[in-house]
Design a protein around this motif. Structure first.
Motif, PDB file in Angstrom:
ATOM      1  N   ILE A  62       0.989  -1.193  -0.040  1.00 59.47           N
ATOM      2  CA  ILE A  62      -0.122   0.079  -0.074  1.00 59.47           C
ATOM      3  C   ILE A  62       1.189   1.526  -0.117  1.00 59.47           C
ATOM      4  O   ILE A  62       1.392   1.490   0.877  1.00 59.47           O
ATOM      5  CB  ILE A  62      -0.948   0.096   1.540  1.00 59.47           C
ATOM      6  CG1 ILE A  62      -2.018  -1.387   1.351  1.00 59.47           C
ATOM      7  CG2 ILE A  62      -1.855   1.226   1.429  1.00 59.47           C
ATOM      8  CD1 ILE A  62      -2.791  -1.055   2.480  1.00 59.47           C
ATOM      9  N   ILE A  98      -6.931   6.650   4.335  1.00 63.12           N
ATOM     10  CA  ILE A  98      -7.536   5.627   3.696  1.00 63.12           C
ATOM     11  C   ILE A  98      -6.683   4.349   4.056  1.00 63.12           C
ATOM     12  O   ILE A  98      -6.961   3.441   4.525  1.00 63.12           O
ATOM     13  CB  ILE A  98      -8.068   5.371   2.526  1.00 63.12           C
ATOM     14  CG1 ILE A  98      -9.223   6.589   2.519  1.00 63.12           C
ATOM     15  CG2 ILE A  98      -8.133   4.502   2.291  1.00 63.12           C
ATOM     16  CD1 ILE A  98     -10.379   7.201   1.821  1.00 63.12           C
ATOM     17  N   GLY A  99      -5.107   5.422   3.609  1.00 58.05           N
ATOM     18  CA  GLY A  99      -4.059   4.015   3.318  1.00 58.05           C
ATOM     19  C   GLY A  99      -3.640   3.380   4.411  1.00 58.05           C
ATOM     20  O   GLY A  99      -3.790   2.276   4.928  1.00 58.05           O
ATOM     21  N   VAL A 157      -2.107  -1.730  -3.520  1.00 58.06           N
ATOM     22  CA  VAL A 157      -2.793  -0.502  -3.271  1.00 58.06           C
ATOM     23  C   VAL A 157      -2.195   0.614  -3.357  1.00 58.06           C
ATOM     24  O   VAL A 157      -1.615   0.840  -2.760  1.00 58.06           O
ATOM     25  CB  VAL A 157      -4.312  -0.231  -1.978  1.00 58.06           C
ATOM     26  CG1 VAL A 157      -4.992   0.281  -2.559  1.00 58.06           C
ATOM     27  CG2 VAL A 157      -4.928  -2.160  -2.171  1.00 58.06           C
ATOM     28  N   ASN A 200      -2.340   4.290  -3.213  1.00 58.39           N
ATOM     29  CA  ASN A 200      -3.025   5.364  -2.474  1.00 58.39           C
ATOM     30  C   ASN A 200      -2.779   6.138  -2.696  1.00 58.39           C
ATOM     31  O   ASN A 200      -3.142   7.900  -1.692  1.00 58.39           O
ATOM     32  CB  ASN A 200      -3.484   4.111  -2.047  1.00 58.39           C
ATOM     33  CG  ASN A 200      -4.350   5.488  -0.749  1.00 58.39           C
ATOM     34  OD1 ASN A 200      -5.838   5.708  -1.717  1.00 58.39           O
ATOM     35  ND2 ASN A 200      -3.568   5.905   0.223  1.00 58.39           N
ATOM     36  N   ASN A 229      -0.024  12.466  -8.276  1.00 57.91           N
ATOM     37  CA  ASN A 229      -1.459  11.663  -8.675  1.00 57.91           C
ATOM     38  C   ASN A 229      -1.502  11.009  -9.176  1.00 57.91           C
ATOM     39  O   ASN A 229      -1.800   9.549  -9.196  1.00 57.91           O
ATOM     40  CB  ASN A 229      -2.236  12.774  -8.061  1.00 57.91           C
ATOM     41  CG  ASN A 229      -2.744  13.193  -7.021  1.00 57.91           C
ATOM     42  OD1 ASN A 229      -1.489  13.111  -5.935  1.00 57.91           O
ATOM     43  ND2 ASN A 229      -3.102  14.189  -6.746  1.00 57.91           N
ATOM     44  N   THR A 273      -6.165   4.532  -6.465  1.00 55.79           N
ATOM     45  CA  THR A 273      -7.292   5.062  -5.986  1.00 55.79           C
ATOM     46  C   THR A 273      -7.084   6.607  -6.755  1.00 55.79           C
ATOM     47  O   THR A 273      -6.082   7.404  -6.628  1.00 55.79           O
ATOM     48  CB  THR A 273      -6.515   5.548  -4.842  1.00 55.79           C
ATOM     49  OG1 THR A 273      -6.075   4.370  -4.047  1.00 55.79           O
ATOM     50  CG2 THR A 273      -8.124   6.569  -4.028  1.00 55.79           C
ATOM     51  N   SER A 332     -10.754   9.588  -7.238  1.00 56.24           N
ATOM     52  CA  SER A 332     -11.647   9.973  -7.013  1.00 56.24           C
ATOM     53  C   SER A 332     -12.564  10.424  -7.805  1.00 56.24           C
ATOM     54  O   SER A 332     -12.634  10.639  -8.407  1.00 56.24           O
ATOM     55  CB  SER A 332     -11.128  11.322  -6.225  1.00 56.24           C
ATOM     56  OG  SER A 332     -12.333  12.198  -5.449  1.00 56.24           O
ATOM     57  N   ILE A 364     -10.660   2.875  -7.356  1.00 49.94           N
ATOM     58  CA  ILE A 364     -11.108   3.717  -6.226  1.00 49.94           C
ATOM     59  C   ILE A 364     -11.277   4.690  -6.550  1.00 49.94           C
ATOM     60  O   ILE A 364     -11.123   5.835  -6.590  1.00 49.94           O
ATOM     61  CB  ILE A 364     -10.665   2.752  -5.378  1.00 49.94           C
ATOM     62  CG1 ILE A 364     -10.434   1.424  -5.326  1.00 49.94           C
ATOM     63  CG2 ILE A 364     -11.240   3.605  -3.344  1.00 49.94           C
ATOM     64  CD1 ILE A 364      -8.760   1.326  -3.913  1.00 49.94           C
ATOM     65  N   ILE A 387     -13.569  -0.144   0.962  1.00 48.87           N
ATOM     66  CA  ILE A 387     -12.319  -1.389   0.627  1.00 48.87           C
ATOM     67  C   ILE A 387     -12.150  -2.769  -0.233  1.00 48.87           C
ATOM     68  O   ILE A 387     -12.214  -3.356  -1.405  1.00 48.87           O
ATOM     69  CB  ILE A 387     -11.099  -0.376  -0.376  1.00 48.87           C
ATOM     70  CG1 ILE A 387     -11.336   1.138  -0.330  1.00 48.87           C
ATOM     71  CG2 ILE A 387     -10.017  -0.907  -0.916  1.00 48.87           C
ATOM     72  CD1 ILE A 387     -10.749   2.321  -0.042  1.00 48.87           C
TER      73      ILE A 387
END
Length: 255
Positions: free
Chosen positions: A11, A18-19, A88, A90, A114, A140, A142, A183, A213
């Motif tokens: 991750i 969230i992570g 993930v 993220n 990002n 991830t 948005s 996500i 998730i």
């Protein structure tokens, strides 16, 4: 590989929000979780929080904008923990950008972090997963990437790029044995959203987001978007012509 054979998870953006919540939730399930972020102290604190859980967290500090470091960190994780079965991606940041504050550096930094921060890991990771013929990757983005929103010309564009990237990649991955998830969270309480001065509809806690998730990843859904009422409204906005969309958004945001 079974749908939940997450023996080794990686991750990014794992130090907060969230992570971090996702890392702890997966450790409770017995997973070995490699956690990456730029903040070493925050990663070590998260490792301490996971003590006594069924699984373990292992810190791998990383700046995802460093292409070479991303490939090297992946190689280190796999050498020390084993092949990554779920990643993930993220890591990300947000900056509201009003017109009077426009500067090229803001657009460059958000796109590098990002968007390219995902690409820098996805490229070497997918190469390894293709050799194994299996694996699971989650990106991830948005709901802010669905359509243009006020003060989000930099942030929203980076997330829209991720959505397009994931949609194209989903088509390319057919027959490879690799599962891909996109996500798209709404508002989740994190250090970033704590800076917002406006009301955030349907605000979720990070632990709630992590649970949603995991459920989506277990079912191998392509898009994992939440909360559904907020997502449904934004998806409807995507269908509107510009002649209706722009006045409506100005009215909703009081611009």
């Amino acid at each position: 590989m079974s749908k939940t054979d997450w023996s080794v998870v990686w991750i990014t953006g794992a130090s907060t929000g969230i992570g971090a919540a996702l890392a702890l939730a997966l450790a409770r399930r017995g997973c070995t979780v490699a956690i990456s972020a730029r903040g070493v102290a925050a990663l070590e604190n998260l490792v301490h929080q996971a003590q006594g859980l069924a699984g373990e967290l292992w810190p791998y500090p990383l700046d995802v904008t460093d292409t070479a470091a991303c490939a090297a960190t992946l190689a280190q994780i796999e050498a020390e923990r084993g092949p990554v079965t779920l990643a993930v991606l993220n890591a990300g940041s947000h900056r509201a950008l009003a017109l009077e504050a426009f500067e090229v550096a803001a657009f460059e930094s958000l796109m590098r972090l990002n968007y390219m921060g995902v690409v820098n890991i996805a490229v070497p990771l997918l190469e390894r997963m293709r050799r194994h013929g299996s694996g699971q990757l989650a990106i991830t983005a948005s709901v802010a990437g669905y359509r243009g929103l006020p003060t989000a010309s930099a942030y929203g564009a980076s997330k829209a790029a991720l959505i397009n990237f994931a949609e194209a990649l989903q088509l390319d991955l057919k027959g490879t044995g690799i599962a891909l998830s996109l996500i798209n969270p709404g508002f989740v309480r994190t250090p970033l959203t704590d800076q917002n001065s406006f009301p955030m509809p349907f605000l979720l806690e990070a632990e709630d987001a992590a649970g949603r998730i995991i459920q989506g990843l277990e079912k191998r859904h392509f898009e994992i978007a939440f909360p559904w009422r907020f997502v449904f409204g934004l998806k409807l906005l995507r269908l509107l012509p510009y002649s209706v969309y722009f006045p409506l958004v100005r009215w909703i945001t009081r611009l």
